[in-house]
Design a protein around this motif. Structure first.
Motif, PDB file in Angstrom:
ATOM      1  N   SER A  69       0.817  -1.216   0.000  1.00 44.29           N
ATOM      2  CA  SER A  69       0.000   0.000   0.000  1.00 44.29           C
ATOM      3  C   SER A  69       0.849   1.264   0.000  1.00 44.29           C
ATOM      4  O   SER A  69       0.334   2.356  -0.225  1.00 44.29           O
ATOM      5  CB  SER A  69      -0.934   0.005   1.215  1.00 44.29           C
ATOM      6  OG  SER A  69      -0.166  -0.036   2.414  1.00 44.29           O
ATOM      7  N   LEU A  70       2.140   1.146   0.262  1.00 44.39           N
ATOM      8  CA  LEU A  70       2.994   2.320   0.280  1.00 44.39           C
ATOM      9  C   LEU A  70       3.440   2.718  -1.117  1.00 44.39           C
ATOM     10  O   LEU A  70       3.959   3.807  -1.318  1.00 44.39           O
ATOM     11  CB  LEU A  70       4.224   2.067   1.160  1.00 44.39           C
ATOM     12  CG  LEU A  70       3.952   1.805   2.644  1.00 44.39           C
ATOM     13  CD1 LEU A  70       5.269   1.621   3.389  1.00 44.39           C
ATOM     14  CD2 LEU A  70       3.168   2.944   3.264  1.00 44.39           C
ATOM     15  N   THR A  71       3.301   1.832  -2.090  1.00 43.73           N
ATOM     16  CA  THR A  71       3.756   2.145  -3.438  1.00 43.73           C
ATOM     17  C   THR A  71       2.654   2.087  -4.480  1.00 43.73           C
ATOM     18  O   THR A  71       2.820   2.638  -5.566  1.00 43.73           O
ATOM     19  CB  THR A  71       4.874   1.164  -3.864  1.00 43.73           C
ATOM     20  OG1 THR A  71       4.355  -0.174  -3.818  1.00 43.73           O
ATOM     21  CG2 THR A  71       6.071   1.285  -2.937  1.00 43.73           C
ATOM     22  N   LEU A  72       1.522   1.461  -4.194  1.00 47.16           N
ATOM     23  CA  LEU A  72       0.480   1.272  -5.194  1.00 47.16           C
ATOM     24  C   LEU A  72      -0.874   1.646  -4.616  1.00 47.16           C
ATOM     25  O   LEU A  72      -1.206   1.273  -3.493  1.00 47.16           O
ATOM     26  CB  LEU A  72       0.447  -0.194  -5.666  1.00 47.16           C
ATOM     27  CG  LEU A  72      -0.684  -0.578  -6.623  1.00 47.16           C
ATOM     28  CD1 LEU A  72      -0.542   0.151  -7.950  1.00 47.16           C
ATOM     29  CD2 LEU A  72      -0.697  -2.088  -6.832  1.00 47.16           C
ATOM     30  N   VAL A  73      -1.646   2.436  -5.377  1.00 48.79           N
ATOM     31  CA  VAL A  73      -3.020   2.780  -5.019  1.00 48.79           C
ATOM     32  C   VAL A  73      -3.894   2.410  -6.202  1.00 48.79           C
ATOM     33  O   VAL A  73      -3.660   2.863  -7.324  1.00 48.79           O
ATOM     34  CB  VAL A  73      -3.174   4.280  -4.696  1.00 48.79           C
ATOM     35  CG1 VAL A  73      -4.618   4.597  -4.314  1.00 48.79           C
ATOM     36  CG2 VAL A  73      -2.237   4.687  -3.578  1.00 48.79           C
ATOM     37  N   THR A  74      -4.898   1.580  -5.968  1.00 47.64           N
ATOM     38  CA  THR A  74      -5.783   1.131  -7.042  1.00 47.64           C
ATOM     39  C   THR A  74      -7.127   1.828  -6.960  1.00 47.64           C
ATOM     40  O   THR A  74      -7.560   2.277  -5.889  1.00 47.64           O
ATOM     41  CB  THR A  74      -6.002  -0.391  -6.960  1.00 47.64           C
ATOM     42  OG1 THR A  74      -6.659  -0.711  -5.734  1.00 47.64           O
ATOM     43  CG2 THR A  74      -4.675  -1.136  -7.030  1.00 47.64           C
ATOM     44  N   SER A  75      -7.785   1.934  -8.100  1.00 45.29           N
ATOM     45  CA  SER A  75      -9.105   2.571  -8.164  1.00 45.29           C
ATOM     46  C   SER A  75     -10.174   1.558  -8.544  1.00 45.29           C
ATOM     47  O   SER A  75     -11.186   1.913  -9.130  1.00 45.29           O
ATOM     48  CB  SER A  75      -9.087   3.728  -9.183  1.00 45.29           C
ATOM     49  OG  SER A  75      -8.787   3.228 -10.476  1.00 45.29           O
ATOM     50  N   ASP A  76      -9.945   0.300  -8.210  1.00 48.06           N
ATOM     51  CA  ASP A  76     -10.932  -0.731  -8.554  1.00 48.06           C
ATOM     52  C   ASP A  76     -12.252  -0.491  -7.843  1.00 48.06           C
ATOM     53  O   ASP A  76     -13.329  -0.648  -8.421  1.00 48.06           O
ATOM     54  CB  ASP A  76     -10.385  -2.108  -8.191  1.00 48.06           C
ATOM     55  CG  ASP A  76      -9.194  -2.490  -9.062  1.00 48.06           C
ATOM     56  OD1 ASP A  76      -9.094  -1.939 -10.168  1.00 48.06           O
ATOM     57  OD2 ASP A  76      -8.365  -3.299  -8.617  1.00 48.06           O
ATOM     58  N   SER A  77     -12.192  -0.117  -6.565  1.00 51.22           N
ATOM     59  CA  SER A  77     -13.409   0.048  -5.773  1.00 51.22           C
ATOM     60  C   SER A  77     -13.846   1.492  -5.643  1.00 51.22           C
ATOM     61  O   SER A  77     -15.021   1.781  -5.462  1.00 51.22           O
ATOM     62  CB  SER A  77     -13.214  -0.563  -4.375  1.00 51.22           C
ATOM     63  OG  SER A  77     -12.125   0.064  -3.717  1.00 51.22           O
ATOM     64  N   SER A  78     -12.936   2.447  -5.714  1.00 48.58           N
ATOM     65  CA  SER A  78     -13.286   3.861  -5.574  1.00 48.58           C
ATOM     66  C   SER A  78     -12.270   4.714  -6.320  1.00 48.58           C
ATOM     67  O   SER A  78     -11.186   4.248  -6.685  1.00 48.58           O
ATOM     68  CB  SER A  78     -13.318   4.266  -4.099  1.00 48.58           C
ATOM     69  OG  SER A  78     -12.033   4.113  -3.508  1.00 48.58           O
ATOM     70  N   SER A  79     -12.616   5.967  -6.552  1.00 45.71           N
ATOM     71  CA  SER A  79     -11.726   6.879  -7.252  1.00 45.71           C
ATOM     72  C   SER A  79     -10.555   7.273  -6.350  1.00 45.71           C
ATOM     73  O   SER A  79     -10.634   7.201  -5.123  1.00 45.71           O
ATOM     74  CB  SER A  79     -12.495   8.125  -7.692  1.00 45.71           C
ATOM     75  OG  SER A  79     -13.557   7.779  -8.555  1.00 45.71           O
ATOM     76  N   ILE A  80      -9.482   7.710  -6.976  1.00 46.80           N
ATOM     77  CA  ILE A  80      -8.295   8.155  -6.248  1.00 46.80           C
ATOM     78  C   ILE A  80      -8.259   9.680  -6.308  1.00 46.80           C
ATOM     79  O   ILE A  80      -8.176  10.273  -7.393  1.00 46.80           O
ATOM     80  CB  ILE A  80      -7.011   7.578  -6.855  1.00 46.80           C
ATOM     81  CG1 ILE A  80      -7.075   6.046  -6.904  1.00 46.80           C
ATOM     82  CG2 ILE A  80      -5.788   8.025  -6.068  1.00 46.80           C
ATOM     83  CD1 ILE A  80      -5.896   5.419  -7.619  1.00 46.80           C
TER      84      ILE A  80
END
Length: 333
Positions: free
Chosen positions: A94-105
């Protein structure tokens, strides 16, 4: 009687037949020239949907959902477009990757501004109508996800110079002694500067709403403070991917200090030894024409009331200075 009249000072009531007229000066006096500068903060905001954000030792990237992390990926999607070949780190946390599968970033960035503004407006009763140009020296910190932490460095900041061309509509709301309060709205177009790819970035019109607090020194000279909030945004075109244009908000707040000058509606006295502090009539020694002139510099009141030039009486000033010396004087043993 005639010799006595010629010996008296040149004060005459308005409306005399020999009164001089300055129609061009009177027209130019309706215009105010304003120069200001100050400090501002810009808040960059945009939302990543259908895209993921990752930061590695090679930099920061976004890539579409469902991709393996190879193509298409972008190393720059904020002020230009830089396609990149991305290899995802093994087991990214989680320190290097943020996904938008479930919600917007939600992405946030910022920067500071040093504006230099030139504004000219026409005074029509209490209304002010005009326009101007502004050069904005801007340092930008590219956005990253909210509350994002990473062992890798953030994207580097950069500088750009932005230009604004705008119209202005204002209104003088209230006057209190030597102070005046007003509101105004500025609207126009902005050039984002060389720090942004002009072929891909399309800026929307901006709207700047502010309040002016003026200190009136004379009919021709004022100093003012203006806090303001500016609404604006821009779109960045992406060559491919699920979204062809990415919208960025870059609203800002400003606090500027400026001077406002009006062209004097009458000339200064041509007689160097003339020390009269009010508007009065003189005979020009060069032309022999009798005309009305002002006796004060443009930054001082042209018809000051008693005590306005020297608000503190000399005897009061001396008493205050004496008390100060007495307070700091050491007591004799």
């Amino acid at each position: 009687m005639s010799s006595l009249a010629l010996a008296q000072p040149g004060f005459e009531p308005m409306g005399q037949d020999d009164q001089s007229s300055y129609p061009l000066r009177a027209f130019l006096n309706k215009f105010s020239v304003n120069l200001s500068s100050g400090y501002g903060r810009t808040f960059y905001r945009h939302t990543l949907t259908n895209n993921n954000y990752v930061r590695t030792s090679a930099g920061s990237f976004i890539y579409p959902n469902g991709e393996s992390g190879t193509n298409p990926a972008y190393a720059n999607w904020f002020n230009g477009v830089s396609p990149a070949n991305l290899t995802l780190p093994t087991n990214p946390d989680s320190l290097t990757l943020v996904t938008s599968d479930s919600s917007s970033i939600n992405m946030q960035g910022g920067g500071y501004n040093i504006p230099i503004n030139l504004l000219i407006y026409f005074n029509l009763y209490r209304f002010r109508i005009g326009g101007g140009i502004s050069a904005d020296f801007h340092r930008v910190n590219p956005p990253q996800p909210e509350d994002f932490r990473s062992f890798f460095p953030a994207p580097p900041s950069f500088r750009t110079t932005q230009l604004r061309y705008f119209g202005m509509l204002g209104y003088s709301v209230y006057e209190y002694y030597d102070y005046a309060f007003g509101v105004d709205l500025r609207a126009g177009v902005i050039r984002m500067g060389r720090g942004f790819d002009r072929g891909l970035v399309e800026a929307s019109p901006f709207f700047n709403a502010g309040v002016t607090i003026e200190k009136v020194f004379s009919e021709y000279f004022r100093v003012y403070l203006r806090p303001a909030y500016e609404f604006k945004s821009y779109n960045l075109q992406l060559p491919d991917g699920p979204t062809t244009a990415m919208s960025h908000r870059n609203s800002a707040v400003f606090l500027t200090l400026g001077v406002s000058i009006n062209y004097p509606d009458m000339p200064r006295s041509p007689i160097k030894a003339d020390k009269t502090q009010m508007k009065h009539y003189v005979t020009d020694p060069k032309t022999g024409v009798r005309r009305e002139v002002r006796g004060q510099p443009f930054w001082r009141k042209q018809d000051p009331k008693i005590g306005e030039l020297y608000p503190e009486l000399i005897k009061t000033k001396r008493k205050r200075q004496a008390r100060r010396k007495q307070f700091f004087r050491k007591k004799k043993k």
